[in-house]
Design a protein around this motif. Structure first.
Motif, mmCIF file in Angstrom:
data_model
loop_
_atom_site.group_PDB
_atom_site.id
_atom_site.type_symbol
_atom_site.label_atom_id
_atom_site.label_comp_id
_atom_site.label_asym_id
_atom_site.label_seq_id
_atom_site.Cartn_x
_atom_site.Cartn_y
_atom_site.Cartn_z
ATOM 1 N N SER A 175 -26.059 26.574 -11.335
ATOM 2 C CA SER A 175 -25.136 27.614 -10.887
ATOM 3 C C SER A 175 -25.281 27.851 -9.382
ATOM 4 O O SER A 175 -24.284 27.957 -8.665
ATOM 5 N N LEU A 176 -26.516 27.933 -8.906
ATOM 6 C CA LEU A 176 -26.744 28.114 -7.467
ATOM 7 C C LEU A 176 -26.208 26.921 -6.679
ATOM 8 O O LEU A 176 -25.590 27.092 -5.629
ATOM 9 N N ARG A 177 -26.458 25.723 -7.187
ATOM 10 C CA ARG A 177 -25.955 24.526 -6.516
ATOM 11 C C ARG A 177 -24.431 24.552 -6.431
ATOM 12 O O ARG A 177 -23.844 24.263 -5.386
ATOM 13 N N ASP A 178 -23.777 24.933 -7.528
ATOM 14 C CA ASP A 178 -22.313 24.992 -7.554
ATOM 15 C C ASP A 178 -21.785 26.069 -6.603
ATOM 16 O O ASP A 178 -20.764 25.874 -5.946
ATOM 17 N N GLU B 92 -20.102 29.710 -1.341
ATOM 18 C CA GLU B 92 -20.317 31.112 -1.707
ATOM 19 C C GLU B 92 -21.757 31.561 -1.497
ATOM 20 O O GLU B 92 -22.069 32.737 -1.669
ATOM 21 N N LEU B 93 -22.628 30.645 -1.135
ATOM 22 C CA LEU B 93 -24.043 30.964 -1.040
ATOM 23 C C LEU B 93 -24.607 30.311 0.215
ATOM 24 O O LEU B 93 -24.290 29.163 0.523
ATOM 25 N N TYR B 94 -25.422 31.052 0.930
ATOM 26 C CA TYR B 94 -26.012 30.564 2.172
ATOM 27 C C TYR B 94 -27.526 30.694 2.085
ATOM 28 O O TYR B 94 -28.041 31.660 1.536
ATOM 29 N N VAL B 95 -28.239 29.736 2.657
ATOM 30 C CA VAL B 95 -29.693 29.751 2.680
ATOM 31 C C VAL B 95 -30.143 29.644 4.133
ATOM 32 O O VAL B 95 -29.589 28.851 4.897
ATOM 33 N N ILE C 45 -35.037 19.958 -13.407
ATOM 34 C CA ILE C 45 -34.852 21.254 -12.735
ATOM 35 C C ILE C 45 -35.158 21.112 -11.240
ATOM 36 O O ILE C 45 -34.376 21.573 -10.395
ATOM 37 N N ILE C 46 -36.258 20.477 -10.899
ATOM 38 C CA ILE C 46 -36.646 20.339 -9.496
ATOM 39 C C ILE C 46 -35.633 19.477 -8.747
ATOM 40 O O ILE C 46 -35.289 19.769 -7.601
ATOM 41 N N LYS C 47 -35.119 18.436 -9.384
ATOM 42 C CA LYS C 47 -34.088 17.611 -8.737
ATOM 43 C C LYS C 47 -32.821 18.433 -8.486
ATOM 44 O O LYS C 47 -32.176 18.274 -7.451
ATOM 45 N N THR C 48 -32.478 19.314 -9.412
ATOM 46 C CA THR C 48 -31.310 20.183 -9.227
ATOM 47 C C THR C 48 -31.564 21.165 -8.083
ATOM 48 O O THR C 48 -30.668 21.431 -7.277
ATOM 49 N N MET C 49 -32.781 21.673 -7.987
ATOM 50 C CA MET C 49 -33.133 22.554 -6.878
ATOM 51 C C MET C 49 -32.979 21.807 -5.557
ATOM 52 O O MET C 49 -32.432 22.349 -4.593
ATOM 53 N N ARG C 50 -33.431 20.566 -5.520
ATOM 54 C CA ARG C 50 -33.300 19.778 -4.288
ATOM 55 C C ARG C 50 -31.837 19.538 -3.942
ATOM 56 O O ARG C 50 -31.470 19.537 -2.771
ATOM 57 N N GLU C 51 -30.997 19.329 -4.952
ATOM 58 C CA GLU C 51 -29.560 19.159 -4.696
ATOM 59 C C GLU C 51 -29.009 20.411 -4.018
ATOM 60 O O GLU C 51 -28.180 20.327 -3.110
ATOM 61 N N PHE C 52 -29.470 21.569 -4.457
ATOM 62 C CA PHE C 52 -29.055 22.831 -3.856
ATOM 63 C C PHE C 52 -29.454 22.869 -2.377
ATOM 64 O O PHE C 52 -28.638 23.171 -1.513
#
Length: 131
Positions: A17-20, A26-29, A98-105
């Motif tokens: 969801s965060l990645r999307d 819609e999301l900034y880091v 999960i960690i790979k998805t976090m990295r995609e984000f």
């Protein structure tokens, strides 16, 4: 599905969801946060990959002996080490996803910054007087 598995699935859905949201703008880091988190993810993935490979060594059903009860115990340990859902190998595999998805984000952040830098450079170049 066990509570633990459901928790991992929820965690994966959260990061997707965060990645999307990042993909949609819609999301900034913050830059330093993204860099630090990406590095932590990279380091953790290395450890998880090693752990995943080590799970094969956790299972030696033949090491328990020839008695039927020993065979049953060996089969149980094999299932817990490398079986399907609920095994150590399964949990590590989910954690890797999960960690790979976090990295995609976080990688999305790097790509968006690079695109913004390129756009800004092109705009500045277009506004500059000819040489």
């Amino acid at each position: 599905m066990t509570d633990r598995t459901l928790g991992l699935a929820d965690n994966l859905a959260y990061w997707r969801s965060l990645r999307d949201q990042a993909d949609a703008g819609e999301l900034y880091v913050e830059a330093d946060v993204a860099v630090a988190c990406d590095k932590a993810c990279s380091d953790y993935l290395e450890k998880l990959d090693k752990m995943f490979e080590m799970t094969i060594g956790l299972s030696s059903p033949e090491a328990f002996g020839d008695l039927p009860s020993a065979q049953q115990l060996g089969a149980k340990f094999h299932r817990l080490a490398v079986g399907e859902e609920g095994s150590a190998r399964f949990a590590i595999k989910q954690q890797i996803e999960i960690i790979k998805t976090m990295r995609e984000f976080f990688q999305h952040y790097f790509a968006s910054v690079e695109a913004a830098d390129s756009d800004t450079a092109a705009s500045v170049e277009a506004l500059s007087p000819p040489r």
